[in-house]
Design a protein around this motif. Structure first.
Motif, PDB file in Angstrom:
ATOM      1  N   SER A  44       0.838  -1.190   0.000  1.00  0.00           N
ATOM      2  CA  SER A  44       0.000   0.000   0.000  1.00  0.00           C
ATOM      3  C   SER A  44       0.879   1.249   0.000  1.00  0.00           C
ATOM      4  O   SER A  44       2.041   1.214   0.429  1.00  0.00           O
ATOM      5  CB  SER A  44      -0.907   0.013   1.228  1.00  0.00           C
ATOM      6  N   GLN A  45       0.315   2.355  -0.467  1.00  0.00           N
ATOM      7  CA  GLN A  45       1.076   3.600  -0.480  1.00  0.00           C
ATOM      8  C   GLN A  45       1.461   4.043   0.935  1.00  0.00           C
ATOM      9  O   GLN A  45       2.608   4.468   1.152  1.00  0.00           O
ATOM     10  CB  GLN A  45       0.267   4.690  -1.189  1.00  0.00           C
ATOM     11  N   PRO A  46       0.549   3.948   1.936  1.00  0.00           N
ATOM     12  CA  PRO A  46       0.960   4.311   3.306  1.00  0.00           C
ATOM     13  C   PRO A  46       2.113   3.454   3.834  1.00  0.00           C
ATOM     14  O   PRO A  46       2.975   3.950   4.561  1.00  0.00           O
ATOM     15  CB  PRO A  46      -0.317   4.092   4.122  1.00  0.00           C
ATOM     16  N   ALA A  47       2.134   2.168   3.455  1.00  0.00           N
ATOM     17  CA  ALA A  47       3.221   1.298   3.921  1.00  0.00           C
ATOM     18  C   ALA A  47       4.561   1.762   3.360  1.00  0.00           C
ATOM     19  O   ALA A  47       5.583   1.755   4.071  1.00  0.00           O
ATOM     20  CB  ALA A  47       2.947  -0.146   3.521  1.00  0.00           C
ATOM     21  N   VAL A  48       4.579   2.167   2.102  1.00  0.00           N
ATOM     22  CA  VAL A  48       5.826   2.648   1.494  1.00  0.00           C
ATOM     23  C   VAL A  48       6.234   3.977   2.104  1.00  0.00           C
ATOM     24  O   VAL A  48       7.417   4.220   2.384  1.00  0.00           O
ATOM     25  CB  VAL A  48       5.671   2.751  -0.039  1.00  0.00           C
ATOM     26  N   SER A  49       5.274   4.862   2.324  1.00  0.00           N
ATOM     27  CA  SER A  49       5.580   6.153   2.954  1.00  0.00           C
ATOM     28  C   SER A  49       6.142   5.950   4.358  1.00  0.00           C
ATOM     29  O   SER A  49       7.096   6.621   4.769  1.00  0.00           O
ATOM     30  CB  SER A  49       4.323   7.017   3.011  1.00  0.00           C
ATOM     31  N   ASN A  50       5.562   5.020   5.097  1.00  0.00           N
ATOM     32  CA  ASN A  50       6.046   4.724   6.447  1.00  0.00           C
ATOM     33  C   ASN A  50       7.465   4.165   6.403  1.00  0.00           C
ATOM     34  O   ASN A  50       8.326   4.529   7.224  1.00  0.00           O
ATOM     35  CB  ASN A  50       5.105   3.732   7.122  1.00  0.00           C
ATOM     36  N   ALA A  51       7.735   3.274   5.429  1.00  0.00           N
ATOM     37  CA  ALA A  51       9.083   2.706   5.292  1.00  0.00           C
ATOM     38  C   ALA A  51      10.092   3.793   4.940  1.00  0.00           C
ATOM     39  O   ALA A  51      11.226   3.791   5.448  1.00  0.00           O
ATOM     40  CB  ALA A  51       9.076   1.615   4.222  1.00  0.00           C
ATOM     41  N   LEU A  52       9.696   4.738   4.089  1.00  0.00           N
ATOM     42  CA  LEU A  52      10.593   5.833   3.731  1.00  0.00           C
ATOM     43  C   LEU A  52      10.911   6.679   4.963  1.00  0.00           C
ATOM     44  O   LEU A  52      12.071   7.078   5.166  1.00  0.00           O
ATOM     45  CB  LEU A  52       9.964   6.692   2.635  1.00  0.00           C
ATOM     46  N   ASN A  53       9.916   6.944   5.781  1.00  0.00           N
ATOM     47  CA  ASN A  53      10.155   7.725   6.999  1.00  0.00           C
ATOM     48  C   ASN A  53      11.101   6.989   7.945  1.00  0.00           C
ATOM     49  O   ASN A  53      11.977   7.601   8.581  1.00  0.00           O
ATOM     50  CB  ASN A  53       8.832   8.023   7.692  1.00  0.00           C
ATOM     51  N   ARG A  54      10.962   5.673   8.053  1.00  0.00           N
ATOM     52  CA  ARG A  54      11.869   4.887   8.891  1.00  0.00           C
ATOM     53  C   ARG A  54      13.296   4.955   8.352  1.00  0.00           C
ATOM     54  O   ARG A  54      14.262   5.082   9.120  1.00  0.00           O
ATOM     55  CB  ARG A  54      11.403   3.437   8.964  1.00  0.00           C
ATOM     56  N   LEU A  55      13.436   4.853   7.040  1.00  0.00           N
ATOM     57  CA  LEU A  55      14.760   4.944   6.422  1.00  0.00           C
ATOM     58  C   LEU A  55      15.389   6.309   6.683  1.00  0.00           C
ATOM     59  O   LEU A  55      16.592   6.410   6.951  1.00  0.00           O
ATOM     60  CB  LEU A  55      14.649   4.695   4.911  1.00  0.00           C
ATOM     61  N   ARG A  56      14.594   7.353   6.579  1.00  0.00           N
ATOM     62  CA  ARG A  56      15.112   8.698   6.837  1.00  0.00           C
ATOM     63  C   ARG A  56      15.642   8.818   8.261  1.00  0.00           C
ATOM     64  O   ARG A  56      16.705   9.422   8.499  1.00  0.00           O
ATOM     65  CB  ARG A  56      14.010   9.724   6.578  1.00  0.00           C
ATOM     66  N   ASP A  57      14.899   8.258   9.203  1.00  0.00           N
ATOM     67  CA  ASP A  57      15.341   8.313  10.599  1.00  0.00           C
ATOM     68  C   ASP A  57      16.612   7.488  10.815  1.00  0.00           C
ATOM     69  O   ASP A  57      17.547   7.929  11.495  1.00  0.00           O
ATOM     70  CB  ASP A  57      14.229   7.788  11.516  1.00  0.00           C
TER      71      ASP A  57
END
Length: 306
Positions: A40-53
């Motif tokens: 899902s798009q929210p799952a990818v957005s959440n993964a991107l935020n985790r990677l950024r952190d």
């Protein structure tokens, strides 16, 4: 605001995040990356935020409607892609490649000429032996797309190249000659032309991104030139244009014979001797142990020899 590069604890790093980053760097779009990963798009957005952190870097930033990778993300792109490919290959070692059950997708870069000559027999063979295997074709530029091969965006490249780097595996796929093609009732070609007649003809040239082809290089060495009135990058359009005009075109022999069987075209020898040109099949040398890829290469090589 993020600053510095934090220490990354690799012992508990979620490797699935690397798959997400790879997809985002390929697509530069969250929605398309999600579709590529079947998430899902929210799952990818959440993964991107985790990677950024975790990495202490924005990785992808929005510029207008597009997302652009940061220098840190670009530095990670090639090693991450290579690592994911290595993991995938390691997981299938010992399983063996079963073409009848495979659902693998191969991406190749070829010219429209090679696509027409090569793909119909390949697809017929896949339908019999590997019905789940899929082929995606990209247009081939005149130069070897080395970066796309290195990054795993391409599995194979089929074309005419010079100076192939040693990190690639290269196989001679086919050697070809050239023929002159014109409509059957061409007013100046009742028979095979001599050089003087050839130079008086009005020519179409398929440039394929080149600045000078074999014919014009030979003519230039003799201090001669032909009258090129139309240029196109497309082999497949050339025959259809020639059949409706008084233009002539020089085509690879297999392609010339193919079109002469479909259209009212005549095929003539050139009035001067040119050697053959060669087409090579190129892949990344590190994938010599990739059973699926080597299986496909064997089928392609057999087509080139036929």
């Amino acid at each position: 605001m993020m600053s510095g590069i934090p220490h990354v604890n690799t012992s508990n790093f979620d490797l699935n995040l690397l798959r997400v980053l790879d997809a985002l760097l390929r697509e530069r779009n969250v929605s398309r990356a999600a579709e590529r990963l079947a998430l899902s798009q929210p799952a990818v957005s959440n993964a991107l935020n985790r990677l950024r952190d975790l990495l202490g870097d924005p990785l992808l930033v929005r510029v207008g409607r597009a997302m652009q990778p940061t220098p840190r993300a670009l530095a990670l792109e090639t090693p991450i892609r290579a690592a994911l490919r290595q993991i995938e290959q390691s997981l299938v070692v010992g399983e063996g490649f079963d073409p009848a059950r495979s659902r693998q997708r191969f991406t190749l870069a070829v010219t429209d000429y090679v696509e027409l000559i090569c793909m119909p027999p390949l697809l017929r063979q896949l339908a019999d032996e590997a019905p789940g295997v899929k082929i995606a074709v990209r247009h081939l530029s005149p130069s070897l797309p080395a970066e796309a091969l290195d990054q795993g965006e391409l599995d194979l490249v089929l074309g005419r190249f010079e100076g192939i780097p040693t990190r690639f595996s290269s196989r001679r796929w086919m050697s070809e000659t050239l023929r002159l093609v014109a409509r059957r009732d061409h007013p100046h070609l009742a028979e095979a032309p001599d050089l003087a007649t050839f130079l008086r003809l009005r020519h179409l040239w398929v440039h394929g991104g080149q600045t000078r082809g074999m014919v014009d290089q030979w003519l230039g060495e003799q201090g001669l030139a032909r009258d090129i009135v139309y240029t196109t990058p497309n082999y497949l359009q050339a025959a259809h244009i020639v059949v409706g005009t008084d233009l002539t075109v020089v085509l690879p022999t297999r392609l010339a014979q193919h079109f002469a069987g479909l259209l009212p075209l005549a095929v003539h020898p050139l009035p001067f001797a040119l050697g053959p040109f060669h087409l090579d099949l190129v892949s990344v040398a590190q994938r010599e142990d990739d059973e699926a890829l080597q299986w496909l290469i064997e089928r392609l090589m057999a087509i080139g020899r036929s």
